[in-house]
Design a protein around this motif. Structure first.
Motif, mmCIF file in Angstrom:
data_model
loop_
_atom_site.group_PDB
_atom_site.id
_atom_site.type_symbol
_atom_site.label_atom_id
_atom_site.label_comp_id
_atom_site.label_asym_id
_atom_site.label_seq_id
_atom_site.Cartn_x
_atom_site.Cartn_y
_atom_site.Cartn_z
ATOM 1 N N HIS A 57 0.817 -1.220 0.000
ATOM 2 C CA HIS A 57 0.000 0.000 0.000
ATOM 3 C C HIS A 57 0.842 1.258 0.000
ATOM 4 O O HIS A 57 0.705 2.129 -0.844
ATOM 5 N N TYR A 58 1.684 1.336 1.027
ATOM 6 C CA TYR A 58 2.471 2.552 1.224
ATOM 7 C C TYR A 58 3.376 2.787 0.013
ATOM 8 O O TYR A 58 3.562 3.908 -0.439
ATOM 9 N N TYR A 81 1.432 4.078 -3.103
ATOM 10 C CA TYR A 81 1.056 5.487 -2.903
ATOM 11 C C TYR A 81 2.287 6.393 -2.973
ATOM 12 O O TYR A 81 2.259 7.473 -3.546
ATOM 13 N N SER A 115 2.010 10.162 -2.415
ATOM 14 C CA SER A 115 0.873 10.286 -1.505
ATOM 15 C C SER A 115 0.878 9.185 -0.442
ATOM 16 O O SER A 115 1.836 8.412 -0.336
ATOM 17 N N TYR A 116 -0.190 9.116 0.341
ATOM 18 C CA TYR A 116 -0.216 8.272 1.533
ATOM 19 C C TYR A 116 -1.562 7.560 1.630
ATOM 20 O O TYR A 116 -2.603 8.185 1.435
ATOM 21 N N PRO A 117 -1.571 6.245 1.933
ATOM 22 C CA PRO A 117 -2.823 5.504 1.844
ATOM 23 C C PRO A 117 -3.797 5.743 3.001
ATOM 24 O O PRO A 117 -4.979 5.445 2.877
#
Lengths: 363, 363
Positions: free
Chosen positions: B229-230, B233, B238-240
């Motif tokens: 995920h991280y 992103y 960006s950031y999840p």
């Protein structure tokens, strides 16, 4: 820029962090295996129990709200458990997806974004799925502004099936609007630092009632998201990992002020801001998106126009920061928070700014 | 108590947090979907890459060091993978237990507490287990003061098997003593906020090199400990989840000062304190527990006596806080940290206090 003051932040979380919280975070570190830590941690439990309105333990962990809900779902349910998860926006949809990834048998309860899951829906689900293991309920869905009638829904569930676990995402309600963990028979309730607690994002809290505690395992290996660890350690006042102590200092300072004000006074104050803002925003010609009575935020729609352009003008001309719509609601709404370190005067300033922006746009 | 100053904290983490870090944490919140966040986050990446000595992405998450290692183990390995995990103390034993709970086939590499895992051991393991998927190596084991020769060990592994993943628990070395993620061909490296970064406990950092990145999945559901995920992103800045932004502010402030000082100067300064302290403590009649060259801490043993009594006297008579032994080392050692916001003068004060306590005890 010199002379330019910080904008007024009206997000529905993370909220602006008061200086007294920052000062509290700066208090000296103490080691977790000392009497000083034990004394702090015991007082912290008491304050947490007060804001959750429970006599049960409240687990404190690093993470955002998402981690708290994930950890609770992982710890309370087992693969194959049938769990009802109403999805009313971005976050409750996230719990559905996470439940499926855990191997839960998620009962599909999609509600159109903006609409609330109701007691009538609950009765249907109870009739159709007698073998439910539990529920994941989002009290206020921050992405759509929808609030469910949690008290009535929980009452309906517990009257019919006392052992069905009720796990509540109350990230946008604890410390904001009325929530009684014990009186409403909620089994596990999740809150996060950056909402009602007016703290930096980064810690999350899970109240664990007796029925939920019975569902926790006795984990042998370290597993960060296993509430069983935290719970067993909490039973003798300790912590299984290096605790984010200074973040806890900040939250404890805010909880102390909430106890001083008392929850009913705090809830009423927040409700008054919410009521004023909703009425005033309707008078500007907006409609309000999201059913129910969410005191944390108002989700504004002016129909077919660019809401991001309105938000940008509010920021540039009036130094007021609001939040945008996410996913399918991108550019279609404006979200304004009215809890935590904001005042009625801030709400009035936002309304005044909105009116000026709309007037300018209409010219 | 009036007039009483705070004790000198010489834990091997969490360390005392400087006021400039607290001030940085108090900077205004910005929303994660704004240009202001993007600009901050990009600069933060650059600073993190510098302290890890890597050009690869560094993932930043809420949690303690344990969470970072767990998340990396969960994300890089699959059930059934054969993974070598040398256990040289409380923390590395935790990685063994967690690996087993994940369903990994953990190669048992128990080393007596206090002894280091060596290049010779590595060669044996490589010969015996040609189908290893990877390694979890603890650079400095905070519970025993053991340091491994990470550079040589990683070189030996990568010469023999370039695709075996090397995951390093460098919680007690990043920002403390020399570690070069890229030059040493380390695939994933974990550091935590409360050690070399001199910040409150609560955020953890994982550098992810290209071979590790290729092992990450493409998760669909939210899963907090899934680095995939991280990473995805991070690829577009960006950031999840809701990021612990203000904690990042604090870490960024500390990283900025580390860049100003430069890592080699910082490493040398820490090494000088470590060397002075180790030599001086030997002169008090102590032996040093824990093989290798750990610059973060010195683990002191005076043989058969109560070390907790010595620690208590150091605190009461000299206002110096040290750390105790854990688990099987309880009361058998004293652990003294010498990194972060401490100076050579603090080391001298500790030695002076130790001598006074020993003299008083001998009378």
């Amino acid at each position: 820029m010199p002379g330019k003051s910080s904008p007024l932040i009206l997000y529905p979380g993370p909220v602006a962090v008061p200086q007294y919280v920052i000062d509290a975070i700066g208090q000296p570190v103490v080691h977790q295996r000392t009497a000083a830590f034990d004394a702090f941690f015991e007082g912290f439990q008491g304050d947490l129990q007060y804001v959750f309105q429970t006599t049960s333990p409240v687990i404190a962990m690093p993470g955002s709200g998402t981690f708290g809900v994930e950890a609770a779902m992982f710890s309370l349910f087992r693969p194959g458990d049938k769990v009802a998860i109403p999805a009313m926006g971005k976050f409750s949809q996230r719990w559905v997806a996470f439940g499926m990834s855990l191997g839960l048998e998620v009962v599909p309860l999609g509600v159109t974004w903006g609409h609330a899951f109701t007691v009538a829906h609950v009765q249907q689900v109870l009739a159709e799925y007698p073998d439910l293991r539990g529920w994941v309920l989002t009290h206020v869905e921050t992405s759509t502004g929808v609030a469910i009638d949690l008290e009535e829904i929980a009452y309906t569930i517990k009257q019919a099936a006392p052992l069905q676990l009720i796990l509540v995402d109350a990230i946008c309600t604890v410390g904001i609007q009325a929530l009684y963990t014990d009186a409403w028979q909620l089994d596990a309730v999740v809150a996060a630092s950056q909402k009602g607690f007016q703290n930096p994002t980064g810690t999350v809290y899970v109240a664990v009632g007796p029925v939920a505690a019975a569902a926790l395992g006795y984990p042998e290996a370290a597993d960060y998201r296993d509430l069983g660890h935290y719970y067993r350690y909490l039973m003798h006042g300790s912590y299984p990992f290096t605790p984010p102590l200074q973040m806890f200092y900040g939250v404890k300072a805010a909880l102390g002020r909430m106890r001083e004000e008392t929850l009913p006074v705090l809830w009423n104050r927040t409700h008054a801001m919410s009521r004023y803002f909703k009425e005033a925003v309707l008078e500007t010609g907006a409609s309000i998106f999201g059913e129910g009575n969410a005191d944390a935020l108002t989700v504004i729609s002016y129909g077919r126009c660019s809401h991001d352009a309105i938000r940008e003008a509010l920021l540039q001309d009036h130094q007021i920061e609001t939040a945008d719509g996410q996913d399918q609601l991108q550019d279609l709404i404006i979200r304004v928070g009215h809890f935590g370190p904001v005042s009625m005067a801030d709400m009035q300033a936002c309304i005044k700014g909105l009116k000026a922006v709309l007037k300018k746009g209409a010219q």
